[in-house]
Design a protein around this motif. Structure first.
Motif, PDB file in Angstrom:
ATOM      1  N   THR A 189       0.848  -1.185   0.000  1.00 37.70           N
ATOM      2  CA  THR A 189       0.000   0.000   0.000  1.00 37.70           C
ATOM      3  C   THR A 189       0.884   1.235   0.000  1.00 37.70           C
ATOM      4  OG1 THR A 189      -1.681  -1.181   1.260  1.00 37.70           O
ATOM      5  CG2 THR A 189      -1.835   1.221   1.210  1.00 37.70           C
ATOM      6  N   TRP A 190       0.696   2.105  -0.984  1.00 40.05           N
ATOM      7  CA  TRP A 190       1.462   3.349  -1.072  1.00 40.05           C
ATOM      8  C   TRP A 190       0.645   4.507  -0.511  1.00 40.05           C
ATOM      9  CZ3 TRP A 190       0.986   7.914  -4.041  1.00 40.05           C
ATOM     10  CH2 TRP A 190       2.111   8.742  -3.992  1.00 40.05           C
ATOM     11  N   ALA A 191      -0.657   4.518  -0.779  1.00 46.18           N
ATOM     12  CA  ALA A 191      -1.551   5.550  -0.238  1.00 46.18           C
ATOM     13  C   ALA A 191      -2.935   4.935  -0.058  1.00 46.18           C
ATOM     14  CB  ALA A 191      -1.635   6.735  -1.186  1.00 46.18           C
ATOM     15  N   ARG A 192      -3.528   5.210   1.093  1.00 47.79           N
ATOM     16  CA  ARG A 192      -4.883   4.741   1.372  1.00 47.79           C
ATOM     17  C   ARG A 192      -5.651   5.914   1.967  1.00 47.79           C
ATOM     18  NH1 ARG A 192      -7.016  -0.367   2.115  1.00 47.79           N
ATOM     19  NH2 ARG A 192      -4.924  -1.222   2.259  1.00 47.79           N
ATOM     20  N   ASP A 193      -6.819   6.183   1.382  1.00 55.43           N
ATOM     21  CA  ASP A 193      -7.633   7.307   1.837  1.00 55.43           C
ATOM     22  C   ASP A 193      -9.028   7.120   1.253  1.00 55.43           C
ATOM     23  OD1 ASP A 193      -8.845  10.063   1.796  1.00 55.43           O
ATOM     24  OD2 ASP A 193      -6.887  10.599   2.620  1.00 55.43           O
TER      25      ASP A 193
END
Length: 133
Positions: A17-21
């Motif tokens: 996961t590089w970015a989670r939002d």
């Protein structure tokens, strides 16, 4: 990944996961420049490479349910949308205009900057190519 409101990065053969939002809901198409990763999902968002902060990018009322994103070579983007107006252009100044106004499915697109030609699959075995100024 669409189902997880996240963007993943392949690192040594492993997806991480590089970015989670939640703002990355239905993430699908991506485009990177030198400062940001642009994500076409339910809305258009951009992620700062240094801080990984997720920011709105574009008009959330006009740019909704996005499929893909492609640069126009001038700081703007072409975006495909699911529904009645499948292709939109967003200028570097944020102005949105519809490019293709017929109800056909388009997915991943390509724009050949030096020829000003937009190429879009339009379902089945059909392909649409046209000049865009």
């Amino acid at each position: 990944a669409s189902a997880f409101s996240a963007v993943y990065r392949r690192d040594d053969g492993v997806l991480k996961t590089w970015a989670r939002d939640e703002a990355l809901q239905y993430a699908n198409g991506v485009f990177a420049d030198d400062r940001h990763l642009y994500v076409a999902g339910y809305y258009l968002r951009r992620i700062d490479f240094e801080t990984r902060e997720v920011e709105p990018c574009g008009d959330d009322e006009l740019l909704i349910d996005l499929e893909s994103i492609e640069t126009d070579g001038r700081g703007g983007f072409f975006l495909t949308r699911i529904g009645e107006q499948p292709i939109a252009h967003v200028s570097a100044e944020g102005e949105v205009r519809d490019i293709l106004e017929r109800p056909v499915f388009t997915a991943d697109i390509d724009y050949i900057v030096d020829r000003k030609m937009l190429i879009a699959p339009s379902g089945g075995d059909a392909l649409v190519a046209f000049s865009v100024e």
